[in-house]
Design a protein around this motif. Structure first.
Motif, short mmCIF file in Angstrom:
data_model
loop_
_atom_site.label_atom_id
_atom_site.label_comp_id
_atom_site.label_asym_id
_atom_site.label_seq_id
_atom_site.Cartn_x
_atom_site.Cartn_y
_atom_site.Cartn_z
N ILE A 127 -32.93 -2.09 -13.15
CA ILE A 127 -32.61 -0.67 -13.31
C ILE A 127 -31.38 -0.60 -14.22
N TYR A 128 -31.44 0.26 -15.23
CA TYR A 128 -30.33 0.40 -16.17
C TYR A 128 -30.40 1.76 -16.84
N CYS A 184 -28.73 4.37 -16.15
CA CYS A 184 -28.87 5.31 -15.03
C CYS A 184 -28.10 6.59 -15.29
N ARG A 192 -30.73 6.16 -6.88
CA ARG A 192 -32.03 5.49 -6.92
C ARG A 192 -32.35 5.01 -5.52
N CYS A 225 -22.45 -0.86 -8.93
CA CYS A 225 -23.07 0.25 -8.22
C CYS A 225 -22.77 0.10 -6.74
#
Length: 120
Positions: A34-35, A37, A42, A61
């Motif tokens: 995941i990037y 963002c 999420r 995060c």
């Protein structure tokens, strides 16, 4: 309850090499990351079967978790740490820094029926 594990890391003048080998409590079936963002969280689910390993490769995060008996937050900000999230751990990833890249390693292939969206 999630468990934070330090990964074996080898450092010298060339840099650092971190190894994920014989440390995960499951066979790897799926890897994603995941990037880029937005300021939105999420996750927001738990699983019936899947165990996941979360590694923030870059940036940071926060991971909020609740297993129905306890809850807490883990800050992921070191690429040599892995957070093991069990199926019963409802989890939300949030507060991604702009450069954050979160690697997720899963014990299961994607299956919509494995997701439970309700918190405890």
């Amino acid at each position: 309850m999630p468990k934070l594990i330090s990964l074996p890391t080898y450092r010298d003048g060339r840099g650092s090499l971190t190894v994920v080998e014989k440390i995960l409590p499951f066979e790897i079936k799926r890897i994603y990351y995941i990037y880029n963002c937005a300021d939105l969280p999420r996750g927001g689910h738990r699983h019936k079967k899947a165990i996941q390993a979360l590694i923030c490769l870059k940036g940071s995060c926060a991971v909020d978790w609740n297993n129905g008996q306890a809850k807490g937050t883990v800050d992921l900000n070191q690429p040599d740490q892995v957070l093991i999230v069990l199926p019963e751990d409802y989890h939300v990833m949030r507060d991604f820094t702009p450069e954050a890249v979160l690697l997720v390693i899963s014990s299961e292939y994607f299956a919509a029926e494995d997701y439970i969206d309700e918190d405890y």
